[in-house]
Design a protein around this motif. Structure first.
Motif, PDB file in Angstrom:
ATOM      1  N   ILE A  82       0.868  -1.175   0.000  1.00 23.96           N
ATOM      2  CA  ILE A  82       0.000   0.000   0.000  1.00 23.96           C
ATOM      3  C   ILE A  82       0.907   1.229   0.000  1.00 23.96           C
ATOM      4  O   ILE A  82       1.610   1.478   0.988  1.00 23.96           O
ATOM      5  CB  ILE A  82      -0.947   0.034   1.218  1.00 23.96           C
ATOM      6  CG1 ILE A  82      -1.791  -1.231   1.282  1.00 23.96           C
ATOM      7  CG2 ILE A  82      -1.830   1.275   1.162  1.00 23.96           C
ATOM      8  CD1 ILE A  82      -2.677  -1.322   2.516  1.00 23.96           C
ATOM      9  N   ILE A  86      -2.500   6.090   0.383  1.00 22.78           N
ATOM     10  CA  ILE A  86      -3.546   5.272  -0.238  1.00 22.78           C
ATOM     11  C   ILE A  86      -4.378   4.587   0.846  1.00 22.78           C
ATOM     12  O   ILE A  86      -3.853   4.094   1.841  1.00 22.78           O
ATOM     13  CB  ILE A  86      -2.935   4.214  -1.181  1.00 22.78           C
ATOM     14  CG1 ILE A  86      -2.183   4.890  -2.315  1.00 22.78           C
ATOM     15  CG2 ILE A  86      -4.000   3.255  -1.715  1.00 22.78           C
ATOM     16  CD1 ILE A  86      -3.053   5.752  -3.225  1.00 22.78           C
ATOM     17  N   ALA A  87      -5.690   4.565   0.623  1.00 24.75           N
ATOM     18  CA  ALA A  87      -6.618   3.865   1.519  1.00 24.75           C
ATOM     19  C   ALA A  87      -7.336   2.788   0.731  1.00 24.75           C
ATOM     20  O   ALA A  87      -7.697   2.998  -0.428  1.00 24.75           O
ATOM     21  CB  ALA A  87      -7.624   4.837   2.120  1.00 24.75           C
ATOM     22  N   VAL A 106       0.332   0.814   8.736  1.00 30.23           N
ATOM     23  CA  VAL A 106      -1.031   0.972   8.239  1.00 30.23           C
ATOM     24  C   VAL A 106      -1.938   1.363   9.401  1.00 30.23           C
ATOM     25  O   VAL A 106      -1.641   1.076  10.560  1.00 30.23           O
ATOM     26  CB  VAL A 106      -1.578  -0.314   7.567  1.00 30.23           C
ATOM     27  CG1 VAL A 106      -0.829  -0.620   6.284  1.00 30.23           C
ATOM     28  CG2 VAL A 106      -1.555  -1.494   8.508  1.00 30.23           C
ATOM     29  N   THR A 134     -11.628  -0.649   7.130  1.00 33.11           N
ATOM     30  CA  THR A 134     -10.831   0.038   6.119  1.00 33.11           C
ATOM     31  C   THR A 134      -9.393   0.100   6.607  1.00 33.11           C
ATOM     32  O   THR A 134      -9.133   0.125   7.815  1.00 33.11           O
ATOM     33  CB  THR A 134     -11.379   1.452   5.809  1.00 33.11           C
ATOM     34  OG1 THR A 134     -10.638   2.009   4.723  1.00 33.11           O
ATOM     35  CG2 THR A 134     -11.303   2.364   7.004  1.00 33.11           C
ATOM     36  N   ARG A 136      -5.534   1.993   5.700  1.00 31.11           N
ATOM     37  CA  ARG A 136      -4.881   3.047   4.924  1.00 31.11           C
ATOM     38  C   ARG A 136      -3.434   3.201   5.370  1.00 31.11           C
ATOM     39  O   ARG A 136      -3.060   2.821   6.467  1.00 31.11           O
ATOM     40  CB  ARG A 136      -5.641   4.355   5.037  1.00 31.11           C
ATOM     41  CG  ARG A 136      -5.664   4.960   6.407  1.00 31.11           C
ATOM     42  CD  ARG A 136      -6.469   6.264   6.446  1.00 31.11           C
ATOM     43  NE  ARG A 136      -6.397   6.843   7.762  1.00 31.11           N
ATOM     44  CZ  ARG A 136      -7.275   6.619   8.743  1.00 31.11           C
ATOM     45  NH1 ARG A 136      -8.305   5.822   8.525  1.00 31.11           N
ATOM     46  NH2 ARG A 136      -7.118   7.179   9.920  1.00 31.11           N
ATOM     47  N   ASN A 137      -2.650   3.793   4.474  1.00 30.72           N
ATOM     48  CA  ASN A 137      -1.248   4.072   4.757  1.00 30.72           C
ATOM     49  C   ASN A 137      -1.118   5.576   4.964  1.00 30.72           C
ATOM     50  O   ASN A 137      -1.116   6.337   4.006  1.00 30.72           O
ATOM     51  CB  ASN A 137      -0.359   3.592   3.617  1.00 30.72           C
ATOM     52  CG  ASN A 137       1.111   3.837   3.895  1.00 30.72           C
ATOM     53  OD1 ASN A 137       1.483   4.547   4.814  1.00 30.72           O
ATOM     54  ND2 ASN A 137       1.956   3.242   3.068  1.00 30.72           N
ATOM     55  N   ASP A 138      -1.012   5.994   6.227  1.00 30.14           N
ATOM     56  CA  ASP A 138      -0.830   7.402   6.560  1.00 30.14           C
ATOM     57  C   ASP A 138       0.647   7.769   6.631  1.00 30.14           C
ATOM     58  O   ASP A 138       0.980   8.927   6.876  1.00 30.14           O
ATOM     59  CB  ASP A 138      -1.482   7.715   7.921  1.00 30.14           C
ATOM     60  CG  ASP A 138      -2.989   7.586   7.883  1.00 30.14           C
ATOM     61  OD1 ASP A 138      -3.589   7.791   6.809  1.00 30.14           O
ATOM     62  OD2 ASP A 138      -3.581   7.267   8.932  1.00 30.14           O
TER      63      ASP A 138
END
Length: 168
Positions: A82, A86-87, A106, A134, A136-138
């Protein structure tokens, strides 16, 4: 509650559930030494010894866990990446998911547990059957994952789900 749903042990539990009962020492029974014996013969091919299993990550499931299938089950293990920013949209699986973060980090949100939880390299997370979530990659580096599913034969890996939490 930061790492409430993390775990790798569930991989062993799922395999034991699908394959039969665990023997003493398989799930960490301290009564027996569970260390793998050192290889005694080189592997075929290049002459190097076989690689022993390597721990990729671990986690803890704080709530009691029971995994059942109404019939045969397919266990699949995959890798995923990821990129930063991107989420993966809200989804659910018709079965369980165990994910190990091997690089990067993540952030996970689960239905009915909307506070985001961040998992870093070496952490594992568990998503129960049919729970919308969900991921996501913050972070600022690509997150690398090893993802294991336990699904009914022919079931899709994931299904879309409506957002279950307000946007973070």
């Amino acid at each position: 509650m930061r790492r409430t749903a993390r775990m790798l042990v569930v991989l062993a539990v799922a395999a034991a559930t699908v394959a039969g009962c665990a023997q003493p020492g398989q799930l960490g029974d301290p009564a027996e030494d569970t260390a793998a014996p050192a290889p005694t013969a080189p592997a075929a091919g290049d002459g190097s010894p076989p690689r022993l299993p390597q721990l990729l990550g671990s986690g803890l499931v704080e709530d009691p866990l029971q995994i059942r299938t109404p019939g045969p089950a397919v266990y699949s293990v995959r890798t995923a990446s990821i990129p930063p920013g991107i989420a993966i949209g809200w989804a659910l699986h018709p079965g369980t998911e165990t994910t190990i973060v091997t690089a990067g980090s993540v952030t996970l949100q689960l239905e009915n547990a909307c506070d985001p939880v961040t998992y870093e390299a070496g952490d594992a997370l568990f998503i129960p059957d049919a729970v919308p979530h969900t991921l996501r990659n913050d972070g600022d580096t690509t997150a690398e994952l090893v993802v294991a599913y336990l699904l009914a034969p022919g079931a899709p890996d994931q299904l879309s789900a409506p957002a279950a939490c307000p946007a973070a």
